[in-house]
Design a protein around this motif. Sequence first.
Motif, short mmCIF file in Angstrom:
data_model
loop_
_atom_site.label_atom_id
_atom_site.label_comp_id
_atom_site.label_asym_id
_atom_site.label_seq_id
_atom_site.Cartn_x
_atom_site.Cartn_y
_atom_site.Cartn_z
N ARG A 112 0.85 -1.20 0.00
CA ARG A 112 0.00 0.00 0.00
C ARG A 112 0.88 1.26 0.00
N LYS A 113 1.94 1.25 0.81
CA LYS A 113 2.84 2.41 0.86
C LYS A 113 3.55 2.61 -0.47
N SER A 114 3.93 1.53 -1.12
CA SER A 114 4.60 1.61 -2.42
C SER A 114 3.69 2.30 -3.45
N ILE A 115 2.44 1.88 -3.49
CA ILE A 115 1.48 2.49 -4.42
C ILE A 115 1.24 3.95 -4.04
N GLU A 116 1.11 4.23 -2.75
CA GLU A 116 0.86 5.61 -2.31
C GLU A 116 2.04 6.53 -2.65
N GLN A 117 3.25 6.02 -2.56
CA GLN A 117 4.42 6.83 -2.93
C GLN A 117 4.40 7.18 -4.42
N LYS A 118 4.06 6.21 -5.24
CA LYS A 118 3.96 6.47 -6.68
C LYS A 118 2.85 7.49 -6.96
N ALA A 119 1.73 7.30 -6.27
CA ALA A 119 0.61 8.22 -6.46
C ALA A 119 0.97 9.63 -5.98
N MET A 120 1.70 9.72 -4.88
CA MET A 120 2.11 11.03 -4.35
C MET A 120 3.00 11.77 -5.34
N ALA A 121 3.89 11.06 -6.01
CA ALA A 121 4.76 11.69 -7.01
C ALA A 121 3.93 12.29 -8.14
N HIS A 122 2.92 11.56 -8.59
CA HIS A 122 2.05 12.08 -9.67
C HIS A 122 1.22 13.26 -9.17
N LYS A 123 0.78 13.20 -7.94
CA LYS A 123 0.02 14.32 -7.36
C LYS A 123 0.90 15.56 -7.27
N ARG A 124 2.09 15.39 -6.77
CA ARG A 124 3.00 16.52 -6.55
C ARG A 124 3.44 17.18 -7.85
N TYR A 125 3.79 16.38 -8.85
CA TYR A 125 4.39 16.92 -10.06
C TYR A 125 3.40 17.23 -11.18
N SER A 126 2.20 16.65 -11.13
CA SER A 126 1.25 16.88 -12.22
C SER A 126 -0.19 17.03 -11.75
N LEU A 184 -3.05 9.17 -19.07
CA LEU A 184 -3.57 8.95 -17.72
C LEU A 184 -3.85 7.47 -17.48
N LYS A 185 -4.37 6.78 -18.47
CA LYS A 185 -4.61 5.33 -18.34
C LYS A 185 -3.29 4.59 -18.17
N GLN A 186 -2.29 5.00 -18.92
CA GLN A 186 -0.97 4.39 -18.81
C GLN A 186 -0.39 4.61 -17.41
N ILE A 187 -0.55 5.80 -16.88
CA ILE A 187 -0.07 6.10 -15.52
C ILE A 187 -0.77 5.20 -14.51
N GLY A 188 -2.09 5.03 -14.67
CA GLY A 188 -2.83 4.15 -13.78
C GLY A 188 -2.29 2.74 -13.80
N LYS A 189 -1.96 2.26 -14.98
CA LYS A 189 -1.40 0.91 -15.11
C LYS A 189 -0.03 0.83 -14.46
N GLU A 190 0.79 1.87 -14.65
CA GLU A 190 2.12 1.89 -14.05
C GLU A 190 2.06 1.86 -12.53
N VAL A 191 1.08 2.53 -11.95
CA VAL A 191 0.97 2.60 -10.50
C VAL A 191 0.45 1.30 -9.90
N PHE A 192 -0.54 0.69 -10.55
CA PHE A 192 -1.24 -0.43 -9.92
C PHE A 192 -0.89 -1.81 -10.46
N ALA A 193 -0.30 -1.94 -11.64
CA ALA A 193 -0.11 -3.24 -12.30
C ALA A 193 0.72 -4.22 -11.49
N GLN A 194 1.65 -3.76 -10.72
CA GLN A 194 2.56 -4.64 -9.97
C GLN A 194 1.83 -5.47 -8.92
N PHE A 195 0.69 -4.98 -8.43
CA PHE A 195 0.02 -5.64 -7.31
C PHE A 195 -1.39 -6.13 -7.65
N LEU A 196 -1.60 -6.63 -8.83
CA LEU A 196 -2.93 -7.09 -9.23
C LEU A 196 -3.25 -8.50 -8.76
N TYR A 197 -2.26 -9.36 -8.68
CA TYR A 197 -2.44 -10.75 -8.24
C TYR A 197 -3.58 -11.44 -8.97
N GLY A 198 -3.51 -11.42 -10.32
CA GLY A 198 -4.49 -12.12 -11.14
C GLY A 198 -5.74 -11.32 -11.45
#
Length: 162
Positions: free
Chosen positions: A19-33, A67-81
Amino acid sequence: MENIIENANRLYFLNEGQRKSIEQKAMAHKRYSNIVFDIISANDKELVVQVAQHNHLSENYATADRLKQIGKEVFAQFLYGRKLKVGAKPYDPAPGDVVTTDWIKVKMAQHAFKSVDLEKFFGIDKSTLSKYLSGDRELSRGVKSMFFYFFAYIELGGKVNV
């Protein structure tokens, strides 16, 4: 860390580190864009995420595809099927966002308006209007809209008594 992802509690299948890993990625997108994420739904088969961009000082706005690509980059690692569905909501500027003090001055010159004319039209006192035109007072979104639609009305043939 503040709650960066709206409805993050729906990510029940993640441990604290994930959860923290995803939140850190999301925070970077919030801060910079000023890109934000909302978990619409999550179950054992799919994760549905809305990615939206809001107004940002850089004025560097992403397309819906990006934006769709960014969503995939943030969440794809933890989908578990799970299947990932990403919706995108690109930034849609308000018409009044084009208004600046220089824009107002150009429009005033184009239509031969003086400050005293605008004072009468808007019911703004002289000192307030002077501060707007000099840049000493920030133009709020409402004030920008007022100027934008006033000049749009004039340019569409609307008449005002001077």
